[in-house]
Scaffold this motif. Structure first.
Motif, short mmCIF file in Angstrom:
data_model
loop_
_atom_site.label_atom_id
_atom_site.label_comp_id
_atom_site.label_asym_id
_atom_site.label_seq_id
_atom_site.Cartn_x
_atom_site.Cartn_y
_atom_site.Cartn_z
N THR A 153 38.34 37.61 35.25
CA THR A 153 39.42 38.04 36.15
C THR A 153 39.86 39.43 35.74
O THR A 153 40.12 39.69 34.56
N SER A 172 43.64 31.60 31.54
CA SER A 172 44.11 32.89 32.08
C SER A 172 44.24 33.92 30.97
O SER A 172 44.72 33.62 29.88
N VAL A 208 40.72 30.77 40.70
CA VAL A 208 39.85 30.03 39.79
C VAL A 208 39.50 28.67 40.40
O VAL A 208 38.34 28.23 40.36
N TYR A 249 38.30 37.91 40.99
CA TYR A 249 37.76 36.85 40.13
C TYR A 249 36.27 36.68 40.45
O TYR A 249 35.90 36.46 41.61
N GLU A 287 45.82 34.00 40.26
CA GLU A 287 44.58 33.85 39.52
C GLU A 287 44.16 32.38 39.45
O GLU A 287 42.97 32.04 39.63
N ARG A 325 32.81 34.52 39.50
CA ARG A 325 32.36 33.27 38.86
C ARG A 325 30.86 33.11 39.10
O ARG A 325 30.38 33.25 40.25
N GLU A 385 33.20 43.16 36.19
CA GLU A 385 33.38 41.74 36.42
C GLU A 385 32.09 41.07 36.89
O GLU A 385 31.80 39.91 36.53
N SER A 445 32.88 33.74 33.52
CA SER A 445 33.85 33.94 34.60
C SER A 445 34.88 34.97 34.15
O SER A 445 35.37 34.92 33.01
#
Length: 523
Positions: A178, A96, A55, A205, A51, A207, A167, A176
């Protein structure tokens, strides 16, 4: 439960203390490794590492997309002086929230839903960003997809929309996100891969791409975490160093425990067996032994010394009993033989021999009675709450010996004693009787009181005790009054009674026969 315990007791193996301690240490040392595998500590670290990489990649690629976006001004993509509703550089976006134990694992990402054409600015930005995505994808092996402000896929000609995915919805709102999804393409590679929960999942993920304070697109990245056993293999150097360090620590701890516990106990066992056979003694405790083990050595040494004293006492006591009984028994047997051999003996002689036999029999009866008293004194155990008023006891004994001239110099507030009433009375009676037999006309009793003890001093004006007899006055059967019926057991019984009550009795001064009884004060 009882049946299980009974079964366990019947089948419990006989283990050495060394084995139990080492097995305990080994189990404790293995717990981190077991926890890393079965509690998913290490595997969770691998997922969070994946993760973190996504990121970092997402932050760099989103910043690059914002710079090449057609609407983007020079600089950070946010004109000076323009109020920002969304900050793409917020450090909280890298926090996280993934945890294999609590984060739900969603189904595999579904196919995109049909949608119209993508926005022109997104398509134009994609044409500039595509080489960067291709180069990054080739290195990181992560899946990368650019979506426009409506959640439509920009890269593929067929298009489609992911706007319905949670997501993507969160990223379009400026957050953002995850999430974990199942990997439909996963196939087991390792034999024990069923132990891994993360093997069949993929980290996704999303963003947002922010230009001029508003979301113009979404960058979606995904990648599978490193397999558990592959991660263990890749980190084998660190793991082996850790295992070696733990093993060395176990060896060191085992050595400390061996020197501090197991070896001293084994030596103590050998010593006690030697003491039991009468061929050895308990040695001094090793300096490396634990404090409790050193105390155990001291206790065993004290016990061995007490047993040795007791065995000598019993041997000497048996000799003394044999000697004391032999004389009256010989007298009785001689009288019987004479009476049998001379049936025509004169009446006066017959009466004299019978009188001697009766005296010897009475002495035997007295010896047996006193021996029973001594045995009871040796085995006496005072009660935990026993208290005695010494003034009342001494006054009661003095009343029975009015002709002895007892002078009691005791304070009226003399504290109570933690001894049984009968014990104190028997000891005082013995001391008073001995004084009277020694020809005393006056017996003096006085006390010395301390915060914890009371010392009673009993002295007389009799003939005193010879210096050579001082060390024998408490010896069983020792008496200087044998001709007047003394058994030599009175002081021995008194000493046993007082010591049994936790006190002490000693001869302080042989000139005036001063005896001192030291007893604990009652609580």
């Amino acid at each position: 439960m009882i049946a299980v315990k009974d079964w366990a007791k019947r089948h419990w193996p006989q283990l050495r203390l060394r084995t139990i301690l080492f097995a305990t240490l080994f189990a404790v040392a293995a717990m981190p490794g077991v926890g890393a595998v079965f509690l998913r500590v290490y595997e969770n670290t691998l997922v969070r590492q994946t993760e973190a990489e996504l990121v970092a990649q997402g932050a760099a690629l989103a910043a690059t997309a914002a710079l090449v976006w057609p609407e983007s001004p020079p600089g950070r993509g946010v004109p000076f002086g323009v109020a920002k509703t969304i900050d793409p550089y917020d450090s909280s976006a890298t926090t996280s929230g993934v945890d294999l134990s609590t984060t739900p694992i969603l189904d595999e990402r579904p196919a995109p839903t049909p949608a119209g054409p993508v926005s022109p600015d997104a398509a134009k930005a994609m044409s500039r960003l595509q080489p960067v995505l291709d180069a990054t994808r080739a290195t990181t092996l992560a899946g990368m997809t650019l979506l426009d402000r409506n959640g439509r896929i920009v890269a593929t000609p067929a298009g489609g929309s992911y706007a319905a995915l949670p997501e993507i919805a969160a990223a379009l709102a400026g957050r953002s996100t995850t999430i974990l999804r199942r990997n439909g393409a996963y196939r087991a590679t390792y034999r024990f891969e069923w132990l891994s929960r993360a093997a069949a999942i993929r980290v996704h993920y999303a963003r947002p791409v922010v230009v001029n304070g508003r979301v113009v697109g979404v960058l979606l990245l995904s990648r599978s975490a490193r397999a558990l056993f592959k991660g263990l293999y890749e980190d084998r150097g660190k793991i082996l160093i850790g295992v070696a360090a733990i093993f060395l620590a176990l060896v060191a701890l085992s050595g400390v425990i061996s020197r501090g516990v197991t070896r001293p106990i084994e030596q103590l066992g050998i010593a006690t067996r030697a003491v039991a056979s009468g061929r050895g003694r308990v040695p001094d405790a090793p300096v490396t032994a634990a404090i409790e083990i050193q105390g155990l050595y001291a206790d065993f040494a004290a016990m061995a010394a007490a047993i040795d004293r007791r065995s000598h006492y019993l041997r000497d006591f048996a000799h003394a009993v044999s000697h004391e009984f032999k004389t009256p028994l010989a007298g009785i047997r001689g009288a019987i033989e004479l009476l049998q051999d001379h049936p025509d003996m004169a009446a006066a002689d017959r009466r004299r021999f019978l009188s001697n036999a009766d005296a010897d029999a009475n002495r035997l009866a007295l010896l047996v009675t006193r021996l029973m008293d001594l045995a009871r004194a040796d085995m006496a155990e005072p009660g935990a709450t026993t208290t005695t008023d010494p003034l009342a006891v001494i006054g009661r004994v003095a009343d029975t010996l009015r002709d002895a001239g007892v002078i009691v110099s005791l304070p009226a507030d003399l504290p109570s004693l933690a001894v049984p009433d009968s014990t104190l009375e028997a000891a005082v009676t013995t001391l008073f009787e001995n004084s009277r037999q020694a020809g005393s006309r006056m017996i003096d009793v006085r006390a010395v009181v301390t915060p914890t003890e009371v010392s009673l001093y009993v002295s007389d004006d009799g003939s005193g005790i010879a210096a050579g007899d001082r060390h024998r006055v408490f010896e069983a059967f020792f008496t200087t009054k044998r001709t007047t019926g003394g058994t030599g057991l009175g002081l021995a019984i008194a000493l046993s009674l007082i010591e049994g009550a936790g006190g002490s009795l000693r001869l302080e001064n042989e000139a005036d026969s001063t005896f001192v009884m030291v007893m604990r004060r009652a609580a």
